[in-house]
Write an enzyme that holds these catalytic residues in place. Sequence first.
Site, PDB file in Angstrom:
ATOM      1  N   ASN A 136     -11.388-105.626  -6.589  1.00 19.17           N
ATOM      2  CA  ASN A 136     -10.058-105.794  -7.185  1.00 19.17           C
ATOM      3  C   ASN A 136     -10.082-106.699  -8.424  1.00 19.17           C
ATOM      4  OD1 ASN A 136     -10.473-108.312  -6.082  1.00 19.17           O
ATOM      5  ND2 ASN A 136      -8.732-108.258  -4.673  1.00 19.17           N
ATOM      6  N   HIS A 138     -11.495-109.776  -8.583  1.00 16.60           N
ATOM      7  CA  HIS A 138     -11.518-111.227  -8.356  1.00 16.60           C
ATOM      8  C   HIS A 138     -12.842-111.847  -8.813  1.00 16.60           C
ATOM      9  CE1 HIS A 138     -13.119-110.800  -3.935  1.00 16.60           C
ATOM     10  NE2 HIS A 138     -14.114-111.166  -4.699  1.00 16.60           N
ATOM     11  N   GLU A 143      -7.897-114.249  -6.652  1.00 20.92           N
ATOM     12  CA  GLU A 143      -7.401-112.892  -6.469  1.00 20.92           C
ATOM     13  C   GLU A 143      -6.440-112.524  -7.608  1.00 20.92           C
ATOM     14  OE1 GLU A 143      -8.832-111.149  -4.360  1.00 20.92           O
ATOM     15  OE2 GLU A 143      -8.818-111.913  -2.321  1.00 20.92           O
TER      16      GLU A 143
HETATM   17  C1  F6R Z   1     -18.954-115.119  -3.840  1.00 21.80           C
HETATM   18  C2  F6R Z   1     -17.830-114.824  -4.726  1.00 21.80           C
HETATM   19  C3  F6R Z   1     -17.234-113.460  -4.794  1.00 21.80           C
HETATM   20  C4  F6R Z   1     -18.291-112.362  -4.874  1.00 21.80           C
HETATM   21  C5  F6R Z   1     -17.633-110.992  -4.979  1.00 21.80           C
HETATM   22  C6  F6R Z   1     -18.664-109.873  -4.962  1.00 21.80           C
HETATM   23  O1  F6R Z   1     -19.333-116.468  -3.916  1.00 21.80           O
HETATM   24  O2  F6R Z   1     -17.350-115.703  -5.358  1.00 21.80           O
HETATM   25  O3  F6R Z   1     -16.384-113.392  -5.919  1.00 21.80           O
HETATM   26  O4  F6R Z   1     -19.097-112.576  -5.995  1.00 21.80           O
HETATM   27  O5  F6R Z   1     -16.749-110.809  -3.909  1.00 21.80           O
HETATM   28  O6  F6R Z   1     -19.329-109.856  -3.746  1.00 21.80           O
HETATM   29  P1  F6R Z   1     -20.551-108.866  -3.496  1.00 21.80           P
HETATM   30  O7  F6R Z   1     -21.664-109.319  -4.390  1.00 21.80           O
HETATM   31  O8  F6R Z   1     -20.900-109.034  -2.050  1.00 21.80           O
HETATM   32  O9  F6R Z   1     -20.068-107.500  -3.851  1.00 21.80           O
END
Ligand code: F6R
Length: 254
Positions: A136, A138, A143
């Site tokens: 999304n 973030h 968010e």
């Molecule tokens: C983790 C963080 C999140 C992840 C994001 C992607 O510390 O801050 O923003 O980077 O959710 O997560 P993955 O890499 O598991 O797709």
Amino acid sequence: MYLVFPTHAELARYTSQKLKTLMLSAVPTTVGLATGSTMEPVYANLIQSLQSAGPQDFKQLVSFNLDEYVGLNRQHPQSYRYYMQQHLFDHIGLPDEQTFLPDGSCTDIDEQCAWYSQAIQQRGGLDFQLLGIGTNGHIGFNEPGTPFDSRTHVVELSEQTRIDNGRFFDDFAEVPTHAITLGIADIMEAKEVWLLITGEHKAQTVLNYHRSAVDENMPASVLKRHPNAHILLDQAAATLLPAEVQTHYRTQAA
Ligand code: F6R
């Protein structure tokens, strides 16, 4: 600026070399780290590369992670502290006192949040921030709709983020509902930012980012205002970008 790598593995190798240089710096260096599946091969490469270089002391390094779930202590296998110990810190002998994450099990969360942003500022800010992105848009756990002037704060996780992260938990009901995250303003004060995006499942997110104006509803779009932000993609994540963009930013460097 984009950099498009043929594979996640090549992107990971390239990023690990950047982190290695920062971590072995001869001058005080403050690095912002992230968790998640995107980072796993990055840290695996980094461990291998550091171990093959022989014993290191990392005297000048301090790290601050982006975020932590509320309600999980450091022994919980899904806490981000546990992730960092397992995927990086324990393997390279980085002492606890040089690594910081928000404490999701603290009693005064507001005090913890204020302290975290201040601790980074007292170090002179982040020299480098590593980021992943949620489907999304973030960054950290900021968010859609998070104000761009936010500092470290508690967030209620969106349903989409809880579904995305639910894959790491046995039962969806166990996925925490809240997290502490570095704010967008903290991230934007980093001197350099690398946002890593990999996999076909993020291709639509990349296209949304590409098309988005700088807009709080697409948190990552704030990076378009950063003077030294780089978006590193693997080919799978880049597939929906216009062909000329993919070609222009293609790199073999790894
Ligand atoms: C983790 C963080 C999140 C992840 C994001 C992607 O510390 O801050 O923003 O980077 O959710 O997560 P993955 O890499 O598991 O797709």
